[in-house]
Design a protein around this motif. Structure first.
Motif, PDB file in Angstrom:
ATOM      1  N   ALA B 180      62.258  54.909  43.851  1.00 54.06           N
ATOM      2  CA  ALA B 180      60.867  55.368  43.962  1.00 54.06           C
ATOM      3  C   ALA B 180      60.824  56.877  43.802  1.00 54.06           C
ATOM      4  N   VAL B 181      59.720  57.372  43.263  1.00 52.34           N
ATOM      5  CA  VAL B 181      59.553  58.821  43.163  1.00 52.34           C
ATOM      6  C   VAL B 181      58.254  59.206  43.869  1.00 52.34           C
ATOM      7  N   LEU B 182      58.369  60.179  44.776  1.00 50.31           N
ATOM      8  CA  LEU B 182      57.203  60.653  45.529  1.00 50.31           C
ATOM      9  C   LEU B 182      56.918  62.070  45.076  1.00 50.31           C
ATOM     10  N   SER B 183      55.783  62.261  44.408  1.00 43.50           N
ATOM     11  CA  SER B 183      55.538  63.561  43.800  1.00 43.50           C
ATOM     12  C   SER B 183      54.268  64.219  44.335  1.00 43.50           C
ATOM     13  N   GLY B 184      54.032  65.432  43.856  1.00 43.30           N
ATOM     14  CA  GLY B 184      52.856  66.199  44.282  1.00 43.30           C
ATOM     15  C   GLY B 184      51.653  65.908  43.400  1.00 43.30           C
ATOM     16  N   SER B 185      50.717  66.785  43.422  1.00 47.10           N
ATOM     17  CA  SER B 185      49.470  66.579  42.688  1.00 47.10           C
ATOM     18  C   SER B 185      49.688  66.569  41.180  1.00 47.10           C
TER      19      SER B 185
END
Lengths: 340, 340
Positions: B180-185
């Motif tokens: 999984a990748v958790l990114s910013g705006s």
DNA sequence: CTGTTAGCGCCTTCAT
DNA sequence: ATGAAGGCGCTAACAG
């Protein structure tokens, strides 16, 4: 870079009229207002604040002078300052002295020339020289975190003596009697006060302080490391260490790990100043935390009070409460633990 | 607050003579110089820099606009900026936008009015609106850490695509396939680029990206926490998480702990941006670190180049190398580990 | 070696 | 409702 008279020319009015439009002052006919606004937009005119200040003698700017911008304790203070300042339309210039008296003097000089309205200062040391200029000019100053022996400035801080007392008292209650204290420079009030709190607790406990276990150096990781090495070499070895701030504590922990000692089984360690909760996976240091954000916020309020000509004549000294948080880095001393 | 003419009167000379003494320009007889200097000392005269700037059209001040002053990555950048600026006699005004486009616009406007000579900007988002004024006025700007789609500004940053690629490649090599990748705006280039690096690595590995495992939100601990919760709820559960920055990672770790999962046995986690070594007892996060100090230093050099009228006509895009550091937070996925 | 003049961009005061 | 004059503190350019 167009000026007010460029706008005036383009709109076919006088500079005064433009000024009135920009500052919403005086009466302007709807029609001229629109014409001026169009000219402003077309030229991308931005008023020159410097010229304005030259007349007003007020720059709406305050300076925040810190000793270490990488220490989260201070950046949190900065946050509080920024918020309080912005509420009242003030800007903040941040400066970093690196605990150096020289750099502090330079910054002070520079900022004075730049006509900042007031100073928020974490003094690098308790030397009068550097701030003599401030006193002479009567510029409003509020001290943060640290005392100065000249007593004429407002200040906001926590009670370092009391905080240190509580930390050491906690260690004493656990059964420690050989407690080393690793502190900062003797020229900095927090360093001195934290040792004073240590001494008070030790004396109250009827132990008194052992000069060989009191160290002064600076508030850095490297100094903490070296002081801890010397403390650990004492014989008999201390069973607990009180580090006067977080960076000293980190250095001390490194030294403890290198000496193959376990925390807290072999040695306890306690300190001032937490790291922000969210940066730590598993908070384990027993600490006294100070409300950094509030320190910055409150100090700014005091300063802006003064700038508004409000506030009392006498100097104000605000003491904010610090809080002891007991975690896993402190436990009973080895001998006691063995008995359990 | 005495002025140059107060000094002139007191010393019995013209203001020009005082000016010459203060600035060490032109010829002055030893005797008058001494008289003037005495007058300056007696009055505690400090030159008004604002008045000076009004003539020179140069304030020797640059602005550094950051999105989060409490993030050590950015304070380290600030350190680099400060050092480089001071070398050339420039002051720095630090500002904090909190990732808010609105605050950025306000600051830009304010600083323009204050006639800062140039801007170092970590853009809060890739919206043109806020910086249109900068472009219109032709003020020198250097972008830090993040791209902007308007390509006319110098910039200094690390290659986020490449860094992300390396992190994900590392996970793939360990045997992970559900990552999984958790990114910013999505409005921030680093957020987008890091997902792009992830996608490239996944595609190269012949896995491709699973839209259900790609999350965008913001670069905060809270958002990291929430994104991680959703990621962990996916079925089958991902065996590794790539957090696009340190704060997201901290939030994710909290969520992982609450789900009673072990790192790295049950799930691996890797991220961008280390914490300063000395703040961490036992560094365990596998990270790509960026040379923050150098980013700040280099960007300032580019800006000061421009201000000095040097530097090429075309825009410069500096890419600094980021480094992969493998530590304990990443390991083989559970099923593979079981087989060992 | 030192002084005079003029002007940077803006706004207050006083007219009109 | 708008404009003209003057000055905030400083210094470049030109006298003397």
């Amino acid at each position: 870079m167009s000026t007010i008279s460029d706008v005036a020319k383009r709109a076919g009015v006088s500079t005064m009229t433009v000024s009135r439009v920009v500052n919403n002052s005086g009466y302007i006919s709807q029609e001229t207002r629109e014409r001026v606004e169009r000219a402003i937009a077309e030229l991308g005119y931005v008023p020159n604040a410097l010229a304005r200040y030259l007349r007003f003698k007020q720059t709406k700017t305050i300076a925040l002078i810190l000793t270490d911008i990488t220490n989260p304790f201070f950046t949190t203070i900065a946050r509080g300052v920024e918020d309080a300042a912005r509420d009242q339309g003030f800007s903040v210039i941040f400066c970093n002295t690196d605990e150096s008296e020289t750099e502090q003097t330079e910054y002070l000089q520079l900022l004075l020339q730049r006509q900042v309205d007031g100073f928020l200062l974490v003094p690098a040391s308790d030397s009068d020289e550097s701030i003599a200029a401030l006193r002479a000019r009567g510029v409003p100053v509020v001290l943060l975190d640290r005392r100065l022996s000249v007593g004429e400035f407002d200040s906001v801080r926590c009670d370092s003596v009391q905080g240190a007392y509580e930390l050491v008292h906690h260690l004493l209650a656990l059964g420690h009697t050989r407690i080393a204290v690793l502190s900062g420079s003797k020229a900095v009030s927090t360093a001195v006060d934290r040792v004073a709190g240590y001494t008070r607790a030790m004396c109250e406990a009827g132990i008194g302080e052992d000069q060989h276990l009191v160290f002064y150096d600076r508030f850095t990781q490297g100094d903490g490391y070296r002081m801890a090495q010397r403390a650990l070499a004492a014989s008999p070895r201390p069973t607990a260490i009180f580090a006067a701030n977080n960076f000293i504590a980190f250095g001390a922990i490194r030294a403890i790990q290198e000496a193959d000692l376990r925390i807290p089984e072999d040695i306890s360690i306690v300190t001032f100043d937490d790291l922000p909760q969210l940066w730590v996976m598993d908070p384990f240091l027993t600490v006294v935390t100070q409300p950094a954000y509030e320190i910055g916020h409150k100090a700014t309020e005091l300063l802006l009070d003064r700038l508004a000509g409000e506030g009392p004549v006498e100097t104000r000294e605000i003491m904010l409460p610090a809080e002891l948080i007991v975690r896993k880095s402190s436990g009973p001393p080895p001998t006691v633990a063995t008995k359990l």
